[in-house]
Each structure stands twice: as C-alpha cells, then as structure tokens.
Design an enzyme around this catalytic site. Structure first.
Site, PDB file in Angstrom:
ATOM      1  N   LYS A 185      29.440 115.390 -54.775  1.00 55.75           N
ATOM      2  CA  LYS A 185      28.322 116.293 -54.481  1.00 55.75           C
ATOM      3  C   LYS A 185      28.796 117.419 -53.557  1.00 55.75           C
ATOM      4  CE  LYS A 185      24.810 114.404 -56.737  1.00 55.75           C
ATOM      5  NZ  LYS A 185      24.198 115.125 -57.871  1.00 55.75           N
TER       6      LYS A 185
ATOM      7  N   TYR B 152      30.763 109.428 -54.582  1.00 51.91           N
ATOM      8  CA  TYR B 152      29.547 110.166 -54.969  1.00 51.91           C
ATOM      9  C   TYR B 152      29.297 111.329 -54.008  1.00 51.91           C
ATOM     10  CZ  TYR B 152      24.482 110.894 -55.621  1.00 51.91           C
ATOM     11  OH  TYR B 152      23.236 111.431 -55.824  1.00 51.91           O
TER      12      TYR B 152
ATOM     13  N   SER C 108      22.850 115.715 -52.196  1.00 50.39           N
ATOM     14  CA  SER C 108      22.428 114.479 -51.545  1.00 50.39           C
ATOM     15  C   SER C 108      22.858 114.476 -50.087  1.00 50.39           C
ATOM     16  CB  SER C 108      23.085 113.299 -52.269  1.00 50.39           C
ATOM     17  OG  SER C 108      23.026 112.127 -51.492  1.00 50.39           O
TER      18      SER C 108
END
Lengths: 320, 320
Positions: free
Chosen positions: B143, B139, B115
């Site tokens: 990633k 998050y 992402s």
C-alpha cells in the site's frame, strides 16, 4: 563512478571486514573494467531487469550484494518506463532472485544505494531520521519504493538489507555531465583544473555533500555492520556536510586562490534553480552516525579529498 | 464488502457530485453482482494484473476510477508473490493503462483505498499527517509503495490521484473471517445477533475505527474533491474514532445490554495480540478533516450505523 571506486577499494583490501573476498561478480549495462585483484573477478554485461540475467547472478549465492545500478534522476524523469524498469523492477528482480536461493540459512547482505531525493520540499531546514518520504521526482519515488521493498524483504528474512541515502557526491571527478546537480562539483573541479565552470544558481543555495571517498566508506561499512540495531527500518540517511555555494566558493579560494575563483562564471538558469530549490539543505543523520558511518566535517575536507585522490595532491594547502 | 456498498451508493445517487453517471464498469476477481441503476452497468470478471484485461478497462476512458481491489493483509503475508502481484503490480498496471490514454486533457481521477497498515510500531500515541511510512507487513508495504507511485503519476499529470488510508472498518457485516482484525467487528456484530464472539486481546487494546458508511462517504468525497490543496502529497489518513476494546464493550452493553456482553468470550491469542500490538491506536487526521472528510464521533455512533444499516434499526437505543 562510485561503482568503479568501490571495486578498486575491494581489490585493494582483498577483504570485507575480516572476511577475505574469494570471488567478485561485477555487473554493468556496459562492459565493466576488470581490476587487478587477488581474488577471482567475473565481469558481466547485462540488464538487471531481465529475469534470466538476474537469476544467473544469484546462482553463485553471493554473501554480499552492492546494488548501485540506477537510471539517474534526469533520465528517469525524461523516460518514465525506463526509470521504473531499472530502478524499481531491476531492484525487485534482484531481491527476488536472491530470495529464490533462500533456504533459512542463506540470507545475503544487500547494500542498496538510495538517495536524499526520497525527500522533497516542503521539509524542515534540517531533516531528521524520522522525516516522511516525499519525493518530487520519479527517481526519488523509485528509490523510496525500493527502500520499502528492501525493508519488507529484510523483515521477512529473505535478505539482510540496508539502504544508504547518499548525499550529493562532491567533488565528482571526470568531465561535466548534464545532471542538474552537476555544477556543485563543476565549480570546484573545473577551476582547480584551470577550466571555466558555470554556476547556474545563487550563492545562498545550500545543499548536502559527501566525497566519493566517504561514499565508498559508507558502502564498505554497511557490508559488515551488525544490522540488528536497525530493526525493521532499513534505510539510513548518510552523514555529510551542509554547505552553501558561497561556502563552496570560499573553499575553492582557499585551495586554488583568486585565480581559480575567477573561473566560476555566474549564469543563472531558472530551470536548474527551480529543481535545486526542491532539494534538501541539511540533515540530522544521527542514526547513521551512531552506527559508525563517517563523512567529512567541512567542505574544505571535501575539496582536500578531491585534490588528494584525483589530482595527486598537486594543489596547495589552504591559505587561510 | 466496501466495493458492493460503494456500487449500491452510486446506483442510488445516480451521480457523482453534480455530474450524472452515464456508465459504470464493475470489475472483480469473481463475477460482480450487478445493481439496479439508471445508468449502464458493465460487470466484468478478471485479473487487474493481467495487462490485456487492464487495457480493456481503460478503453472506455473513465472519468473516475475507484481502486479498492486488494489481497488482504493475512493473505499477502502468507503468499508474498500473490500480494505483490495484486497490490503493487495490479495498481501499477491500472495506472499505466490510464496513462496510456493520457493526451494532456484526459486526466482521470483515481481514488485508491490505502490503509493505516502503512504505519507500524514504534510510532507516537497519536500519529500525525507527517508521520513516516513504516509498514510491518507486506500488505502495508504494498500500500505504501502504491501511494508513492500514485503521487508520482499525479505529479506528472498522468492521473489525478488520491489515496485514502482507511481506518479499520467496523462493524463489518457478514460472517466472521480469519483476518487478525476480525474480532474488532465480531465482538459487536455477533452478540447483537445473539451469537458468541471470541475476544483474543486484552480490554486495554486501542485502535482506530470508522463505519462502512463513513468509508463510502470518504470514497464519494474523494471522487469530487478539488485535489489542488493536496499538492504533491496525495495520501490522506482518514478520520475515525480511537477506541479501546473496553470502550467497544461499553457501547455493546449500552445497545445490547448485559446479555449481549456476556456473549463475548475472552480467549487470549498470543499471535493475534502480537500482531495487533504493532497497529496504530489513534491519529490526528487534520488534513483530511480540513478537506471535508467526516467520520463518526464516538464508538456508539459506529454501533448505531451497524444497527441502522444492517439490522434495520432492530436493536434498542442506548440505555445510558
């Protein structure tokens, strides 16, 4: 080695900045040597990647945690699971047990020993503070992952973390080891002690160094530094000296004379040469310098630290 | 959503590049919908972070693994342990069970959905392929850590990995969700369906988009691409369209008219505005483009994909 020197420095100072030390828990995978100190020292042997052991460490709610434990580069490359377990899981578990004690007020300072191994070729001749992480070893990958975790946990207020990307520490005291970087210390230490040293790479190889004394200074400064100016970027490349092997040998000659230099035996090793070719040569470590981290200015200074701290000053001053 | 579209695309094509698909194992935390396909589809419900379940997946020695499973940004921020368990441990376990099947010849292609959340402010207006990883969410941190792990495992020859940093996918079909990025799709989708949409940020906000159709194209291309030119840098920022909210609204007006635009209700939300302010606005994704990854050229193209793929083309062509 750095852990022992750090503990000795803490014992000598009895304080971190202006705060006296009341208690030190000393943890290693072997029985740690306990220094004489004016404060309580609790030495423990255990595995940081073992949850019960890690929890027991956090129970005393330390104000400052120095996390230097690591499976080194060569071993992490040879044993994948061992490297990830120690360098990633161990670090994560340590941060998690500290987080478990977090109550909005308890936010321990965590000083984490990272490495310039988070950078791998190709990179610029001089690596700046904004360079991307491109490790080419599992060890460097584990350090880079731990840096990211430490930054996230700091952002969330679980810990107040700072990761120090240490230069190659030189001159390492003690006996030669099998690390690929070992010769950088060996070609100074061994001749100054009248022993032969093997040089496996060419004289043009350039690398980034700081003395053990500087490394201890980095840790102590990081323990008391105001971390506000770091923002969410909690990893800092430490200052150091960029020197070629030729410059190292010139410093050896200045301190030990031609006799010392003759003890360096050139024995090219393709494997080591290939590994070292992927290592950084120089950094612009401005962020750390601006925050007050200080290293040596020249490779002569690095040799002088070795002579002062390990040989009791018993080698003459440079001739020229 | 992307997983379902990817499965549908695989079922339609019956092949990856010029290799026919013989078997597809479909895994989700809920019971996956099974598509009609000319090949065997084995649908399983389970937790990738459960070692026994993960091992069972690797037993069939898949040639290609698409790893899209993730706890999304908002949830990973709200529940630290759940986010790290799914996004880091789940990915690591998947790679480890694939590694366990590695015998020098079996090196599965792993396509990992990363992402642009691996980047966090401050960063340049246009983020290049060499930008450092500076996530500002758990998050994004997870990633970024997974990208590093995938690169290390690829370097070691355990898997042949490629991580795709997806733009914000727009226009997402379906009902509004509570993701902070949800409004970027909502302000197009809801008005085109005759419903009101809330716009919580200013018209000047700029962000990076690609359609669901492009995202599926990225995955399929990554599955068959020659990874040689990637070297050890296995993460690629995917191409996309940089557009402001004002440009989005202009596209909405061109396709849906002034009536559609009137359905966008401005309702500033400080929390969302602050989150979005830390997100990237534009990328120079040259590496991916040179490797053949293709996205839309304008935001109008993105709206047209939504109308074609989700509304059966039932909205008129742009007026100007």
């Amino acid at each position: 080695m750095l852990g022992q020197k750090l503990v000795a420095a803490l014992a000598r100072a009895g304080a971190l900045g202006d705060r006296p030390i009341s208690h030190l828990a000393l943890v290693d995978v072997v029985d740690p040597a306990v220094p004489a100190a004016a404060f309580t020292v609790d030495a423990r042997r255990g595995d940081l990647a073992d949850p019960a052991f890690a929890s027991s460490l956090a129970a005393s709610r330390p104000d400052v945690v120095f996390h230097l434990a690591a499976v080194v580069s060569g071993e992490a490359e040879a044993d994948v699971d061992k490297g990830y377990r120690a360098n990633l899981d161990g670090t994560r578990l340590l941060l998690d047990v500290l987080r478990a004690g977090q109550d909005g007020e308890y936010v321990p300072r965590v000083v984490f020993a990272s490495s310039i191994a988070v950078f791998g070729a190709p990179f610029p001749d001089v690596i700046g503070d904004d360079e991307q992480l491109t490790p080419l070893t599992s060890y460097g990958t584990q350090k880079a992952m731990a840096e990211l975790l430490l930054a996230d946990y700091s952002r969330r207020g679980f810990v107040d973390g700072i990761a120090l990307r240490l230069p190659t520490i030189c001159v390492r005291p003690g006996t030669p080891n099998r690390a690929a970087s070992g010769f950088f210390s060996g070609i100074i230490r061994e001749p100054l002690n009248g022993c032969e040293a093997v040089l496996p790479v060419s004289d043009e190889v350039r690398h980034w160094f700081a003395s053990p004394r500087s490394a201890i200074g980095f840790f102590l400064h990081a323990a008391t530094l105001d971390t506000g100016p770091l923002g969410h970027r909690r990893a800092l490349t430490m200052p150091g000296v960029s020197a070629t092997v030729a410059e190292q040998l010139a410093a050896l000659r200045r301190f030990g004379g031609a006799d010392a230099e003759r003890l360096v035996r050139r024995q090219p090793d393709e494997t080591i040469a290939r590994i070292v070719a992927g290592w950084p040569a120089a950094f612009d470590s401005r962020r750390a310098t601006d925050l007050g981290f200080v290293a040596e200015g020249t490779f002569d200074d690095i040799v002088r630290v070795y002579i002062d701290d390990e040989l009791g000053g018993r080698v003459g001053e440079p001739a020229g």
